[in-house]
Design an enzyme around this catalytic site. Structure first.
Site, PDB file in Angstrom:
ATOM      1  N   ASP A  50       4.662  -3.634   1.723  1.00 33.92           N
ATOM      2  CA  ASP A  50       3.399  -4.131   1.170  1.00 33.92           C
ATOM      3  C   ASP A  50       3.649  -4.829  -0.157  1.00 33.92           C
ATOM      4  OD1 ASP A  50       0.278  -3.960   1.278  1.00 33.92           O
ATOM      5  OD2 ASP A  50       0.820  -3.380  -0.760  1.00 33.92           O
ATOM      6  N   TYR A  55       2.479  -9.762  -7.286  1.00 39.53           N
ATOM      7  CA  TYR A  55       3.559  -8.848  -7.702  1.00 39.53           C
ATOM      8  C   TYR A  55       4.823  -9.620  -8.093  1.00 39.53           C
ATOM      9  CZ  TYR A  55       0.770  -5.278  -5.173  1.00 39.53           C
ATOM     10  OH  TYR A  55      -0.239  -4.452  -4.707  1.00 39.53           O
ATOM     11  N   HIS A 115      -6.792 -10.141  -2.050  1.00 40.35           N
ATOM     12  CA  HIS A 115      -6.404  -9.016  -2.907  1.00 40.35           C
ATOM     13  C   HIS A 115      -7.606  -8.260  -3.506  1.00 40.35           C
ATOM     14  CE1 HIS A 115      -2.701  -7.713  -5.430  1.00 40.35           C
ATOM     15  NE2 HIS A 115      -3.548  -6.716  -5.346  1.00 40.35           N
ATOM     16  N   GLN A 180      -7.698  -2.546   2.594  1.00 42.32           N
ATOM     17  CA  GLN A 180      -6.804  -1.733   1.743  1.00 42.32           C
ATOM     18  C   GLN A 180      -7.559  -1.298   0.483  1.00 42.32           C
ATOM     19  OE1 GLN A 180      -3.009  -2.728  -0.968  1.00 42.32           O
ATOM     20  NE2 GLN A 180      -2.574  -3.152   1.180  1.00 42.32           N
ATOM     21  N   SER A 250       8.285   3.513  -4.485  1.00 40.90           N
ATOM     22  CA  SER A 250       9.285   4.151  -5.340  1.00 40.90           C
ATOM     23  C   SER A 250      10.486   3.224  -5.488  1.00 40.90           C
ATOM     24  CB  SER A 250       9.745   5.488  -4.755  1.00 40.90           C
ATOM     25  OG  SER A 250      10.730   6.045  -5.609  1.00 40.90           O
ATOM     26  N   ARG A 255      13.622   9.560  -3.786  1.00 42.64           N
ATOM     27  CA  ARG A 255      12.187   9.627  -3.489  1.00 42.64           C
ATOM     28  C   ARG A 255      11.819   8.747  -2.295  1.00 42.64           C
ATOM     29  NH1 ARG A 255       9.786   8.882  -9.619  1.00 42.64           N
ATOM     30  NH2 ARG A 255      10.111  11.024 -10.333  1.00 42.64           N
TER      31      ARG A 255
END
Ligand SMILES: NC(=O)c1ccc[n+]([C@@H]2O[C@H](COP(=O)([O-])OP(=O)(O)OC[C@H]3O[C@@H](n4cnc5c(N)ncnc54)[C@H](OP(=O)(O)O)[C@@H]3O)[C@@H](O)[C@H]2O)c1
Length: 294
Positions: A50, A55, A115, A180, A250, A255
């Site tokens: 995702d 980003y 978004h 989302q 992560s 993790r």
């Protein structure tokens, strides 16, 4: 009885494509680390990444697909367009889809989401129409929205009906496959979830482990102790068992593996209920509450 969940479990979207239930998020993952961590995730067995144009890491995230050796068709790659500080609307959304195709080099995008609802009605509608055309052009497989409130969703539904009337019938207005939102036991969004479920829209849950901010909550901790799992794993299992698609982030290899170690235990229905609250407690932003004019 529902089939046992595995790391390969998927949900069939309204578009007809399969969405892997466990997602790997890359918000705030530094660009230079993305290739490495996404490759690690794919090697462990995640099949769903995702990302978002905002980003600034969709290129290196997608480069993990060839780097991992996992065949392209086996990976589900999401990006998102546009956000508050972009000039929103039709033309800009088309441009961002092109940019995502160029940067990811994936040939097509599995899912593109708007978004957030910020930008006003005309821009939201323009962005949606651009996504509908991107699907028709074979550039994008499934489309959806993120952070929409019920009022934004209803506006979209009406717009889809309008497009269908104008463009020649069912399907011509686009199909909402995915929504989302931030969802976890302290933010369950029953109204939005119900709206989506009534229409077969898959609900993706971001911040599924509340960015670690709730670790230590007694009921979650007790379940972690009972099952010999971590609190992150309990929260991810809650998400899966409530029928959500958790997107967990992560950059830490141990993790990344831990967050995929979810399939050797199961919470009881009573335990899932017991850690569910009626709180409204976001840990991130919440554009669902913004008025239609924003
Ligand atoms: N549509 C939207 O507006 C929106 C908004 C927010 C997020 N998202 C999506 O959802 C994804 C997840 O959300 P998020 O990143 O905000 O929150 P999150 O996944 O709930 O939490 C991530 C944080 O928890 C830490 N962490 C991860 N696994 C852990 C574990 N097993 N034990 C302890 N700590 C752990 C991570 O640290 P390290 O990385 O240092 O290990 C990171 O600080 C994002 O990456 C993005 O893809 C979408």
């Amino acid at each position: 009885m529902a089939p046992k969940l595995t790391i390969n479990s998927t949900v069939k979207l309204n578009s007809g494509y399969e969405l892997p239930l466990l997602g790997f998020g890359v918000y705030q993952t530094p660009k230079q680390q993305c290739l490495e961590v996404c490759t690690e995730a794919l090697k462990i067995g995640y099949r769903h990444i995702d990302s978002a144009s905002d980003y600034h890491n969709q290129g290196p995230s997608a480069a993990s697909v060839p780097a991992s050796g996992v065949p392209r068709p086996d990976v589900f790659f999401t990006t998102k367009v546009p956000k508050r500080h972009y000039p929103l609307g039709y033309a800009h959304t088309l441009k961002l889809v092109e940019l995502a195709l160029e940067e990811t080099k994936l040939g097509y995008l599995d899912l593109v989401l708007i978004h957030s609802p910020y930008g006003g009605a005309e821009n939201r509608k323009g962005a949606w129409r651009a996504l509908v055309e991107s699907v028709e052009a074979g550039k994008v497989r499934s489309i959806g929205i993120s952070n929409y409130g019920i009022h934004h969703l209803e506006e979209l539904e009406q717009y889809i009906a309008q497009l269908e009337a104008e463009r020649g019938g069912k399907g011509k207005g686009g199909i909402i496959s995915v929504g989302q939102w931030e969802v976890h036991p302290w933010l369950t969004r029953p109204d939005i979830v119900q709206w989506c479920r009534a229409r077969g829209i898959a609900v993706e849950a971001y911040c599924p482990i509340v960015r670690g901010e709730r670790f230590g909550e007694p009921k979650v901790k007790a379940l972690a102790d009972k099952y010999g799992k971590t609190e992150a794993q309990i929260l991810l299992r809650w998400s899966l068992q409530r029928g959500f698609v958790p997107l967990v982030k992560s950059v830490t290899p141990s993790r990344i593996a831990e967050n995929a170690g979810l399939y050797d235990f199961e919470l009881t229905e009573a335990e899932v209920e017991d850690i569910t609250t009626t709180d409204y407690s976001p840990c991130a932003w919440d554009p669902t509450v913004s008025p239609l004019g924003n």
